[in-house]
Scaffold this motif. Sequence first.
Motif, mmCIF file in Angstrom:
data_model
loop_
_atom_site.group_PDB
_atom_site.id
_atom_site.type_symbol
_atom_site.label_atom_id
_atom_site.label_comp_id
_atom_site.label_asym_id
_atom_site.label_seq_id
_atom_site.Cartn_x
_atom_site.Cartn_y
_atom_site.Cartn_z
ATOM 1 N N VAL A 1 6.093 2.591 1.028
ATOM 2 C CA VAL A 1 4.842 1.896 1.306
ATOM 3 C C VAL A 1 4.613 1.829 2.819
ATOM 4 O O VAL A 1 5.524 2.078 3.619
ATOM 5 C CB VAL A 1 4.853 0.466 0.733
ATOM 6 C CG1 VAL A 1 4.950 0.494 -0.781
ATOM 7 C CG2 VAL A 1 5.999 -0.357 1.330
ATOM 8 N N PHE A 2 3.369 1.506 3.210
ATOM 9 C CA PHE A 2 3.079 1.268 4.625
ATOM 10 C C PHE A 2 3.863 0.051 5.094
ATOM 11 O O PHE A 2 3.894 -0.987 4.424
ATOM 12 C CB PHE A 2 1.590 1.008 4.828
ATOM 13 C CG PHE A 2 0.736 2.245 4.840
ATOM 14 C CD1 PHE A 2 0.367 2.839 6.036
ATOM 15 C CD2 PHE A 2 0.311 2.813 3.651
ATOM 16 C CE1 PHE A 2 -0.416 3.976 6.048
ATOM 17 C CE2 PHE A 2 -0.477 3.949 3.646
ATOM 18 C CZ PHE A 2 -0.845 4.548 4.851
ATOM 19 N N GLY B 1 -2.589 5.176 -0.201
ATOM 20 C CA GLY B 1 -3.610 4.167 0.058
ATOM 21 C C GLY B 1 -3.893 3.268 -1.121
ATOM 22 O O GLY B 1 -4.553 2.237 -0.960
ATOM 23 N N ASN B 2 -3.396 3.629 -2.309
ATOM 24 C CA ASN B 2 -3.553 2.738 -3.462
ATOM 25 C C ASN B 2 -2.784 1.438 -3.231
ATOM 26 O O ASN B 2 -1.659 1.456 -2.716
ATOM 27 C CB ASN B 2 -3.040 3.389 -4.734
ATOM 28 C CG ASN B 2 -4.004 4.387 -5.348
ATOM 29 O OD1 ASN B 2 -3.649 5.100 -6.265
ATOM 30 N ND2 ASN B 2 -5.238 4.448 -4.866
ATOM 31 N N VAL C 1 0.844 -1.198 0.000
ATOM 32 C CA VAL C 1 0.000 0.000 0.000
ATOM 33 C C VAL C 1 0.880 1.249 0.000
ATOM 34 O O VAL C 1 1.785 1.388 0.841
ATOM 35 C CB VAL C 1 -0.926 0.014 1.235
ATOM 36 C CG1 VAL C 1 -1.863 1.216 1.182
ATOM 37 C CG2 VAL C 1 -1.725 -1.280 1.308
ATOM 38 N N ILE C 2 0.619 2.156 -0.937
ATOM 39 C CA ILE C 2 1.434 3.364 -1.093
ATOM 40 C C ILE C 2 1.240 4.291 0.104
ATOM 41 O O ILE C 2 0.114 4.568 0.525
ATOM 42 C CB ILE C 2 1.077 4.091 -2.401
ATOM 43 C CG1 ILE C 2 1.411 3.195 -3.599
ATOM 44 C CG2 ILE C 2 1.820 5.409 -2.526
ATOM 45 C CD1 ILE C 2 0.962 3.767 -4.922
ATOM 46 N N PHE C 3 2.344 4.797 0.644
ATOM 47 C CA PHE C 3 2.304 5.606 1.860
ATOM 48 C C PHE C 3 2.032 7.085 1.576
ATOM 49 O O PHE C 3 1.426 7.765 2.384
ATOM 50 C CB PHE C 3 3.636 5.462 2.610
ATOM 51 C CG PHE C 3 3.585 6.014 4.015
ATOM 52 C CD1 PHE C 3 2.942 5.304 5.018
ATOM 53 C CD2 PHE C 3 4.174 7.224 4.332
ATOM 54 C CE1 PHE C 3 2.883 5.799 6.320
ATOM 55 C CE2 PHE C 3 4.128 7.731 5.621
ATOM 56 C CZ PHE C 3 3.478 7.019 6.623
ATOM 57 N N LYS D 1 -5.547 -1.543 9.229
ATOM 58 C CA LYS D 1 -5.312 -0.093 9.298
ATOM 59 C C LYS D 1 -3.818 0.209 9.372
ATOM 60 O O LYS D 1 -3.320 1.107 8.683
ATOM 61 C CB LYS D 1 -6.033 0.499 10.506
ATOM 62 C CG LYS D 1 -5.955 2.020 10.587
ATOM 63 C CD LYS D 1 -6.757 2.541 11.756
ATOM 64 C CE LYS D 1 -6.681 4.067 11.820
ATOM 65 N NZ LYS D 1 -7.451 4.580 12.983
ATOM 66 N N LEU D 2 -3.082 -0.537 10.185
ATOM 67 C CA LEU D 2 -1.643 -0.321 10.294
ATOM 68 C C LEU D 2 -0.937 -0.648 8.983
ATOM 69 O O LEU D 2 0.088 -0.053 8.653
ATOM 70 C CB LEU D 2 -1.068 -1.183 11.425
ATOM 71 C CG LEU D 2 -1.423 -0.753 12.849
ATOM 72 C CD1 LEU D 2 -0.925 -1.780 13.854
ATOM 73 C CD2 LEU D 2 -0.848 0.627 13.159
ATOM 74 N N SER D 3 -1.499 -1.586 8.229
ATOM 75 C CA SER D 3 -0.908 -1.982 6.945
ATOM 76 C C SER D 3 -1.276 -1.029 5.818
ATOM 77 O O SER D 3 -0.815 -1.207 4.687
ATOM 78 C CB SER D 3 -1.364 -3.401 6.575
ATOM 79 O OG SER D 3 -1.077 -4.296 7.616
#
Length: 406
Positions: A182-183, A161-162, A42-44, A326-328
């Motif tokens: 990313v996350f 988020g993408n 997931v893009i940060f 959510k953390l990810s």
Amino acid sequence: MGTEFLKIKELEEAIEIIEELFKNSYKNQSEEISLEESVHRVIFNDVEAKIDFPPFNRALKDGYAIKAEDSFKSSPQDPKSLKIIDSIEAGIYSSKTIEKGQAIEISTGAPIPEGSDAIAMVEHTERYGEHVNLLVGVTPNTDIAFKGSDIKKGDLILKKGNILSPGKIGALKAQGLEKIEVFKKPKIGIISTGNELVVDKKDFKFSKIYDVNSYSLKSAIQISGGEGEILAIVKDNYDELKEEIKKGLEKYDILLSSGGTSAGRGDILIEVLNDLGEVYIHGISIKPGKPTIVGKIDSKLVIGLPGNPVAALIVYSTLISPHVRKLSGLKESMKSKVKKFPLNSRLHSSKGRAQYFLVKIQDKKIYPIIKDSGAITSLAIADGYIKVPKEKELLEEGEMLRFYEF
């Protein structure tokens, strides 16, 4: 005698406590990884284009770069003939400028030469030595992709988020990117407790069972976007469990322990947590899943899940998974996985406790799987679960219920 459930909570209260504990204990973090390792991450942060794309005017078709006006009124009966002065393939360019009556042979993707404003498709031409006949007229800009027509430098490519798919990774690589922020996935250690548990066939004998929870929980963590790792099977021994938890807290963000959470003689997790940290929940008013423990040691959560595989998976899916997601960087819930179907037959639920039932979906109807929470086969055949509120004791056939897909 075992200890009583000391801090049993109603489901709604437990949800609030767990949410507050995650909120106070963890923050979203990022890491930079290579594009080739980034699928499903997931893009940060928002990603902006570093260059125009395409980075130059380029041909969309194989054919000839020409001046469009040289093709006007061309037809098979009356073709216009142009002199070929050069040839360009993708990856190279021509230093020549096209003048009136001239053409340059060109491949798809090659840069448009100076002086050209259109491409005549090869299918609409006939070549004779160093000349080409145009059989069809073209208008200016035909089959040319102009610099920045796809995206301009500074434009937004992808939003925070993408989730990175092969196509999105390709779009980033087209910008010359090698890495992406990313996350960071939360790292979750998994401990199973119980004298009866084994992993290897050589240890399997009468009175023993294979460790199921470690593997189902690891898979559930991965689906939630986290990084799960199986640490150990610990006997019902205070010192062993305490040492394993202390070791796990040095490396992992969250610890999950399955088994050893109820009020029996062998259930010593509550003692370890009381000695090393603080217990916030010791029992939740749900079925299955009542013997759930939530504790905190220093700044990290240690969560004790029931030993029964169905109960462990349901408690993780309903209470823990949203926070791992959510953390990810994922959405907290999976609304696309929640649908409504009618109940196939009348269903009785426990009085005074929210109850979860594993179910199958067949012919667009809900079929509850009525087995105890230790029945492994119910996990194999279940498509997901339904939740029955504590105030409901009887559900009628045909009643529309929310179905939560695993």
